[in-house]
Each structure stands twice: as structure tokens, then as C-alpha cells.
Motif scaffolding. Structure first.
Motif, PDB file in Angstrom:
ATOM      1  N   ILE A   1       0.833  -1.201   0.000  1.00 37.95           N
ATOM      2  CA  ILE A   1       0.000   0.000   0.000  1.00 37.95           C
ATOM      3  C   ILE A   1       0.871   1.256   0.000  1.00 37.95           C
ATOM      4  O   ILE A   1       0.575   2.240  -0.683  1.00 37.95           O
ATOM      5  N   THR A   2       1.955   1.224   0.750  1.00 47.93           N
ATOM      6  CA  THR A   2       2.849   2.385   0.815  1.00 47.93           C
ATOM      7  C   THR A   2       3.432   2.710  -0.556  1.00 47.93           C
ATOM      8  O   THR A   2       3.468   3.872  -0.976  1.00 47.93           O
ATOM      9  N   VAL A   3       3.885   1.692  -1.280  1.00 51.46           N
ATOM     10  CA  VAL A   3       4.482   1.902  -2.599  1.00 51.46           C
ATOM     11  C   VAL A   3       3.470   2.504  -3.568  1.00 51.46           C
ATOM     12  O   VAL A   3       3.775   3.457  -4.302  1.00 51.46           O
ATOM     13  N   PHE A   4       2.254   1.970  -3.577  1.00 47.19           N
ATOM     14  CA  PHE A   4       1.239   2.499  -4.488  1.00 47.19           C
ATOM     15  C   PHE A   4       0.849   3.922  -4.122  1.00 47.19           C
ATOM     16  O   PHE A   4       0.645   4.763  -5.002  1.00 47.19           O
ATOM     17  N   MET A   5       0.740   4.199  -2.836  1.00 42.57           N
ATOM     18  CA  MET A   5       0.399   5.563  -2.427  1.00 42.57           C
ATOM     19  C   MET A   5       1.472   6.546  -2.864  1.00 42.57           C
ATOM     20  O   MET A   5       1.175   7.623  -3.389  1.00 42.57           O
ATOM     21  N   ILE A   6       2.723   6.187  -2.631  1.00 41.16           N
ATOM     22  CA  ILE A   6       3.815   7.063  -3.055  1.00 41.16           C
ATOM     23  C   ILE A   6       3.730   7.312  -4.548  1.00 41.16           C
ATOM     24  O   ILE A   6       3.864   8.452  -5.017  1.00 41.16           O
ATOM     25  N   GLY A   7       3.454   6.247  -5.301  1.00 34.32           N
ATOM     26  CA  GLY A   7       3.420   6.363  -6.755  1.00 34.32           C
ATOM     27  C   GLY A   7       2.419   7.384  -7.245  1.00 34.32           C
ATOM     28  O   GLY A   7       2.770   8.332  -7.965  1.00 34.32           O
ATOM     29  N   TYR A   8       1.143   7.247  -6.820  1.00 35.20           N
ATOM     30  CA  TYR A   8       0.173   8.150  -7.433  1.00 35.20           C
ATOM     31  C   TYR A   8       0.112   9.513  -6.759  1.00 35.20           C
ATOM     32  O   TYR A   8      -0.268  10.502  -7.390  1.00 35.20           O
ATOM     33  N   VAL A   9       0.527   9.635  -5.494  1.00 35.25           N
ATOM     34  CA  VAL A   9       0.558  10.967  -4.881  1.00 35.25           C
ATOM     35  C   VAL A   9       1.702  11.792  -5.456  1.00 35.25           C
ATOM     36  O   VAL A   9       1.545  12.978  -5.763  1.00 35.25           O
ATOM     37  N   VAL A  10       2.878  11.181  -5.602  1.00 36.30           N
ATOM     38  CA  VAL A  10       4.018  11.885  -6.181  1.00 36.30           C
ATOM     39  C   VAL A  10       3.688  12.357  -7.594  1.00 36.30           C
ATOM     40  O   VAL A  10       4.035  13.461  -8.007  1.00 36.30           O
ATOM     41  N   LEU A  11       2.971  11.517  -8.337  1.00 39.19           N
ATOM     42  CA  LEU A  11       2.651  11.873  -9.712  1.00 39.19           C
ATOM     43  C   LEU A  11       1.580  12.948  -9.821  1.00 39.19           C
ATOM     44  O   LEU A  11       1.715  13.906 -10.571  1.00 39.19           O
ATOM     45  N   SER A  12       0.491  12.797  -9.052  1.00 37.43           N
ATOM     46  CA  SER A  12      -0.722  13.521  -9.408  1.00 37.43           C
ATOM     47  C   SER A  12      -1.042  14.743  -8.574  1.00 37.43           C
ATOM     48  O   SER A  12      -1.768  15.626  -9.032  1.00 37.43           O
ATOM     49  N   GLY A  13      -0.591  14.821  -7.331  1.00 34.03           N
ATOM     50  CA  GLY A  13      -0.938  15.955  -6.496  1.00 34.03           C
ATOM     51  C   GLY A  13      -2.421  15.990  -6.154  1.00 34.03           C
ATOM     52  O   GLY A  13      -3.122  14.982  -6.238  1.00 34.03           O
ATOM     53  N   MET A  14      -2.926  17.181  -5.753  1.00 33.96           N
ATOM     54  CA  MET A  14      -4.306  17.304  -5.285  1.00 33.96           C
ATOM     55  C   MET A  14      -5.323  16.887  -6.333  1.00 33.96           C
ATOM     56  O   MET A  14      -6.342  16.277  -6.018  1.00 33.96           O
ATOM     57  N   ARG A  15      -5.082  17.203  -7.594  1.00 35.36           N
ATOM     58  CA  ARG A  15      -6.076  16.874  -8.619  1.00 35.36           C
ATOM     59  C   ARG A  15      -6.279  15.359  -8.702  1.00 35.36           C
ATOM     60  O   ARG A  15      -7.405  14.866  -8.683  1.00 35.36           O
ATOM     61  N   GLY A  16      -5.190  14.618  -8.771  1.00 35.96           N
ATOM     62  CA  GLY A  16      -5.308  13.167  -8.828  1.00 35.96           C
ATOM     63  C   GLY A  16      -5.856  12.589  -7.545  1.00 35.96           C
ATOM     64  O   GLY A  16      -6.659  11.651  -7.555  1.00 35.96           O
TER      65      GLY A  16
END
Length: 498
Positions: A161-176
Motif C-alpha cells: 500500500i505504501t508503494v502504491f500511495m507514493i506512486g500516485y501521490v508523487v505523480l498527481s498531487g491534489m487533482r489526482g
């Protein structure tokens, strides 16, 4: 397990799409350029709050003590936080839109002309945010381990879960994050109600489930029994509601609405959406006690109920819904925690001349570092989900009285703010982490005696809030404003057009 992984991949895909639409500026990364509408703002706030504390700790409390927890988390917190959304959130939205603030610390630091106050607010927030991020990883690791009967160990589930969270938060920011939160919020509601209907269908309906509870635990069906004293319930409701208003991931959402009407519509819908989730989730926990469902080794009753009355594939879908709750909380926590670090600590104290692109890069790196540290901490035998969540709620609640006073009383001084913030935090930590009078605890081999008396059934969180209120008002009344203070900053202005 395949269902959970597929869900995670879909979430990452949403993050990739949002990345292509996100500007490389701090305001767009943190606040989606203040463009969120009613549906997205409602569900991103909803999903952000519905964490492991809701999906696992809530049913566990109902299983152990009865369904009155619905009154605490549902009716009381739905209504109290709805009021705070207007009292705190609307005022912050007005001020934030006028001056371009991204964080609570930035707003207060500018109002009182003090970078150190800005850092103090950020430091307190990050201190209490850390264990709450860890709570989500603890819940995720336990859920996946229970779902796979131990085939996926706790550490691997939490790490995934940590790896996936890092992935899409780092990429997308508030919009994502807001987009995925909306999907996750809808998915959570759908799955918890599907579980509610499926389990009741398996046991013979609401009447049969309630009769079983009345036979095994008749005290669960009476108001005010067991731990549910009036002071305890009010302490939990008030402490959690005020704590929620100061959560960085929630407080930051007070800045992102694209209009005044969006903010007010979202506020009005909030209590209804909260009840739609809490009622089925907590009642499943309470009914499990009457049905004789044993507590699983994971320590969470909801997976036990699902394992008892639903097929494995369906239980996996509901656990995926729980994972959605945890991820939608953690992603927002990581994003807001990163903004507090970059805006309130890095920029004013390390590199005030940092470009927008460099701040954007530091923010993304900060997300990864914060999440990794919380994951490592989650591996060291953390306490129960309720203890972690309840302690963090109380810590954030101590911020509320000084902040509210500052928003509405122009006579508030910098000295009063510092006294209120530090005094209430110190009081809360001493009363929370030391034993009560007459008891002892051992710290590093040294026996520490308890010195604090109880508060007539009220929690130390409520007592600390009173201390903070008295200090911020009292000290402000006897001290002069600092030369750099700007009371007019929190004046705001109303918007009448849509």
C-alpha cells in the motif's frame, strides 16, 4: 488478492492521467488551483476522513461496547464538524482566496508576522500526522494478512500500500488525489452497503440480528451503558470533530473550493454522507457480537464477519473498499504533510528563493520520505488502531481553540497564540502519556509515578482545549501586539457570485 491489486492499479492509472494535467506549480500540486466543485470536494473530504479508524476501529468498538458509537462518530461528529466547516472552513476559504494561502501555518504566520509561529503550527501538525499515516499502513497490513490467511504477511501488505500511495501521490498531487478520492468514496459506500445487505440476508434480517444481540448482550441496546457515559461520548465527539477540522489533509480542503456556494453545499451534505457509511459499518460490528463471530487474529472484526457470512471474492471486494478508505486518507495526509514541510519549513528557513519547480520537486520527494518513515515505524508493534487514531485526534484538537480565536478576535496577539498552542499541547501530552494519579509506568527501566488526576469523566483532549482557550485569550488580553502583526489579514471578503 488479485482484486485488491487490480484496484490499486486502477488507482495508479488515475494518478497518471492527473499527472498529465497538473501544472508544475505548488498551488496546482497542493490545491488543484482552487478549482474543485461540489461533488469532488464532498467526496475527497469524505474519503480523506474515512480511514482505518472508520473501517476497522469503529466496528471493533461497536463489537466490544455496543452500537452507540454511531452517535459519537455519526450524529455528533457529522453535525459538529458540519458547523466547524462553516466556522473555520468558510472563513479560511475567504482569507485563502484573497491572499493565496496554501497551508494553515502560512495563513497564521502572515497574520502574526512570525515565521516561527508558522513553523510551530507545521511542526505540531506533522508530529500528530505521522502516527495517523502509520495507522493506515497498520490497517492495510492487517487487512491483507487476514484476507489471505497469512499468505501475505503484515509487513508485505503495509509495504504494498505504501508503494502504491507514493506512486500516485508523487505523480498527481491534489487533482489526482481528489479524483481518486471521489472514486474511492463511492466505492466505499457501495461495498459497505452491499456487505450490510449480504450479511443481513444470511442471518435472517435486521430483526434476527438484533434479537441475537439482545440475547447475548442486552446492555448493548440501552443508552448510556458501559463506557458510553455522557462525558465520555461528548469527549470523543467534540475531540474528534475539532481534531478533524485541524487535520492538515482536511484543513487544506477549506482552501480548494472554486466558489462560496460549492463550500456551503458541501457543508450541508456532509452529515448525510457520514451517516450513510457509519451506520452499516458500525452495526455490522455490533451484530457480530450477538451472532457469536469470534474476533480474528488480526484484531479486526469486520473481516471476521465477512469471512463468516460472505464468499471469499466478496470479502475481497469489501476489503478493497477498506483499502480505498485507508489509501484515500493516507494520500491526502502525505500531500498535506509535504505542503507543510515545503511551505512552512523548507521555504522560509532553508531556501526562501526556491523556484516553483524546485518547490514542486521537494514536495514530491517529501511525500516519498514521509511515507517510507511511517511504514518503517508501522513495523514495530504499534498499539491498537483506536489508540493511535484517538491520540492523534486529540493532539490536533488542541490547535482548534487558538486558531478559531485568531480567526474571529482581532485582539489576539502573537504571545497569546504561542502560549495557547504550546500550553495546550504540553498539557495534552503530559496527561496522555503519563499514568493517572495512583498508578505507575516504567520508562527505560525507571518507574514513573502518575501525577495527573482525572477530569470527572472528560478526556484530557477536552481539558487541554480548555487550557488552550484560556491561555490564548488570557495572554492576548494582557500583552501588546507584536510590531509585525497584521490583524486585517484575517478580515476576508464575501463572494456573492457563483
Amino acid at each position: 488478492m488479485g482484486i485488491v491489486v487490480a484496484y490499486l492499479i486502477v488507482t495508479l492509472g488515475v494518478g497518471l492521467v492527473a499527472y498529465r494535467l497538473t501544472d508544475r506549480t505548488a498551488e496546482d500540486y497542493y490545491l488543484a488551483s482552487r478549482t474543485l466543485g461540489t461533488v469532488v470536494l464532498l467526496f475527497t473530504t469524505f474519503a480523506t476522513l474515512l480511514s482505518a479508524f472508520t473501517f476497522f476501529a469503529g466496528p471493533n468498538i461497536a463489537y466490544a461496547n455496543g452500537p452507540e458509537w454511531i452517535l459519537v462518530m455519526g450524529l455528533m461528529d457529522g453535525l459538529i464538524f458540519g458547523v466547524l466547516w462553516y466556522v473555520v472552513g468558510y472563513k479560511q476559504w475567504l482569507v485563502g482566496k484573497k491572499h493565496g494561502y496554501v497551508t494553515l501555518g502560512e495563513m497564521l504566520g502572515d497574520r502574526f508576522g512570525s515565521p516561527r509561529l508558522r513553523a510551530l503550527v507545521a511542526g505540531i501538525s506533522l508530529f500528530w500526522l505521522f502516527p495517523y499515516v502509520m495507522l493506515q499502513q497498520v490497517g492495510a497490513g492487517g487487512a491483507l494478512s487476514a484476507l489471505t490467511n497469512g499468505a501475505v504477511p503484515y509487513w508485505a501488505g503495509a509495504g504494498l500500500i505504501t508503494v502504491f500511495m507514493i506512486g500516485y501521490v508523487v505523480l498527481s498531487g491534489m487533482r489526482g488525489v481528489a479524483w481518486t478520492d471521489t472514486l474511492q468514496g463511492l466505492f466505499m459506500l457501495t461495498m459497505v452497503w452491499a456487505a450490510f445487505v449480504w450479511v443481513l440476508g444470511s442471518v435472517g434480517g435486521i430483526g434476527a440480528a438484533t434479537d441475537a444481540l439482545a440475547s447475548s448482550n442486552p446492555e448493548f441496546l440501552s443508552l448510556g451503558g458501559g463506557v458510553y457515559s455522557a462525558p465520555w461520548m461528548l469527549s470523543q465527539a467534540i475531540g474528534i470533530a475539532f481534531g478533524v477540522a485541524m487535520f492538515p489533509q482536511v484543513n487544506q480542503r477549506f482552501f480548494v473550493a472554486n466558489s462560496e456556494k460549492v463550500l456551503k453545499r458541501t457543508m450541508a451534505l456532509w452529515p448525510l454522507v457520514v451517516l450513510l457509511l457509519f451506520v452499516p459499518a458500525f452495526m455490522l460490528g455490533a451484530w457480530a457480537a450477538g451472532l457469536g463471530v469470534p474476533m480474528p487474529e488480526s484484531g479486526n472484526i469486520l473481516p471476521g464477519v465477512l469471512a463468516e457470512y460472505t464468499p471469499t471474492w466478496f470479502a475481497a471486494l469489501v476489503v478493497a473498499g477498506a483499502m480505498a478508505a485507508m489509501m484515500s486518507s493516507s494520500d491526502s495526509m502525505l500531500l498535506s504533510g509535504s505542503s507543510y514541510f515545503t511551505r512552512d519549513l523548507y521555504r522560509p528557513f532553508i531556501n526562501d528563493a526556491a523556484s516553483a519547480r524546485r518547490e514542486d520537486l521537494i514536495a514530491r520527494v517529501g511525500v516519498a520520505v514521509f511515507a517510507t518513515l511511517a511504514f518503517l515505524a508501522s513495523l514495530y508493534n504499534p498499539p491498537s488502531l483506536f489508540v493511535i487514531g484517538d491520540t492523534a485526534f486529540g493532539g490536533f484538537a488542541q490547535l482548534a481553540p487558538p486558531v478559531i480565536v485568531a480567526l474571529y478576535w482581532q485582539r489576539t496577539t502573537l504571545s497569546g497564540m504561542v502560549a495557547g498552542l504550546l500550553g495546550s499541547q504540553l498539557f495534552y501530552m503530559v496527561t496522555t502519556f503519563t499514568p493517572a494519579a495512583g498508578e505507575t509506568t516504567t520508562v527505560l527501566g525507571v518507574v514513573v509515578p502518575g501525577v495527573m488526576e482525572s477530569f470527572a469523566g472528560w478526556s484530557s483532549s477536552i481539558a487541554g482545549m480548555v487550557v488552550g482557550l484560556v491561555l490564548v485569550v488570557g495572554v492576548s488580553a494582557v500583552t501588546a501586539p507584536a510590531p509585525a502583526e497584521r490583524p486585517a489579514v484575517l478580515g476576508g471578503s464575501s463572494e456573492t457570485d457563483d
